[in-house]
Design an enzyme around this catalytic site. Sequence first.
Site, PDB file in Angstrom:
ATOM      1  N   ASP A 165       0.747  -1.035  -0.344  1.00  0.00           N
ATOM      2  CA  ASP A 165      -0.104  -0.012  -0.144  1.00  0.00           C
ATOM      3  C   ASP A 165       0.676   1.014   0.034  1.00  0.00           C
ATOM      4  O   ASP A 165       2.000   0.852   0.618  1.00  0.00           O
ATOM      5  CB  ASP A 165      -0.950  -0.344   1.183  1.00  0.00           C
ATOM      6  CG  ASP A 165      -1.837  -1.006   0.969  1.00  0.00           C
ATOM      7  OD1 ASP A 165      -1.711  -1.861  -0.106  1.00  0.00           O
ATOM      8  OD2 ASP A 165      -2.882  -0.680   1.913  1.00  0.00           O
ATOM      9  N   HIS A 209       3.974  -2.313   2.513  1.00  0.00           N
ATOM     10  CA  HIS A 209       4.195  -0.951   2.193  1.00  0.00           C
ATOM     11  C   HIS A 209       5.239  -0.439   1.423  1.00  0.00           C
ATOM     12  O   HIS A 209       6.401  -0.959   2.244  1.00  0.00           O
ATOM     13  CB  HIS A 209       4.114   0.437   3.610  1.00  0.00           C
ATOM     14  CG  HIS A 209       2.959   0.268   3.785  1.00  0.00           C
ATOM     15  ND1 HIS A 209       2.691  -0.586   5.560  1.00  0.00           N
ATOM     16  CD2 HIS A 209       0.920   1.072   3.835  1.00  0.00           C
ATOM     17  CE1 HIS A 209       1.081  -0.415   5.457  1.00  0.00           C
ATOM     18  NE2 HIS A 209       0.762   0.551   5.142  1.00  0.00           N
TER      19      HIS A 209
HETATM   20 ZN    ZN Z   1      -2.632   3.072   2.978  1.00  0.00          ZN
END
Ligand code: ZN
Length: 392
Positions: free
Chosen positions: A207, A348
């Site tokens: 993400d 991430h």
């Molecule tokens: Zn996010």
Amino acid sequence: MKKVLCLIFFLLCMTGCEKEAFIETSVYKDEQKLITITYPITYMKKLDKAINKYIDSQKDDDTVDELNVDYSFNIVSNRYVNITLEVMKRKDNETFYDIKTFVFDKQKKDFLTINNLVSENSIKTIDQIVQKKININTSYDEVTFDENNLYFYFNSGHGIEKVSVPTIDTEFLLDLNLEKEPIVQYQENYKEHIIDPAKPVVALTFDDGPSKYTDDILDILDENDINATFFVIGNKVKYYAKTINKSIANGNEIGNHTYNHKSLSNLKLDEMLMQINMTQDIIFSETGYTPIYLRPSYGNTNSLLKEKTPLEIILWNVDPEDWKYKNSKVIANRVISKTKDESIILLHDTKKRTRDALKIIIPKLKEKGFQFVTISELKEIQMLRAKMGLDS
Ligand code: ZN
């Protein structure tokens, strides 16, 4: 000899070595507060300092429930850096806005104001054009420009208004000698992974990207001959178009992670859909690819979103909290110990430590017999297993 080499290197750096700017997204979430700040790091000291000062002043307000800083970043003629920072703050269900612009001359290493951009006479013309479009008595402090237009920004109280004035209608003072690098669109390349439904599968998802670490992560996936799913933030797609095209070409899946990472469950329906659709549009225009999955920012959903989203919502079931743990080994262990068959792992691609953790995670999970799949492949396997009566 060493000294001479160092001197030559230093002189080269003085003249031509310019670090490439990148876009940073920092996300913070706790019980009281949601913060997402996306901004450029330009490696121009004076400019970065001013940007940081402004962001710090926004973060100083301790009473907000949600703070969102979005950016735009445009370099004209390889010389003039145009940046806007658009702020949204939510406090007790009320929303507040702010806008700040920076126009920076890379060559002179200084900021430009409206008086450096147009002649004094032009201000009257601008006044006429702006007043016709928006009836606010205002200054022209918040300004940016590109090859064709000047853009003026005003805080109307209900949001930020942007008015464009063609440079051709003004006595524009800068000489723009244009050069632009075309972006190569890559062909989608479906790698035929043969997945055995009898063996465990795992989906790595990333993400908040792309970021300056995404290319490295793509290389690590490629070296291991595996694919993952990247939920990208719309406002960075243009800047990282090359990276996303490479990701698609390598066989990875791209998902939608909203336009600027606002919490969708706090938005009205039209704003909610705008966050999703603007991201779909920009991904399509930069790559020719259309995502089919949505991962809402902060993982926040509500019944309105579930009912109205045109995309299927995908959350996760393994969260090593790589935004919290600073050590790549700790992150890797948290992933490895929690991963089960059909796990969706939340990572991430904005973190160096996550990139480093992958070098431990991938071989270890392979050793345990896991097959790496994209979200689409995971869905296919789940369907196939259901048909075969293999699901647990
Ligand atoms: Zn996010």
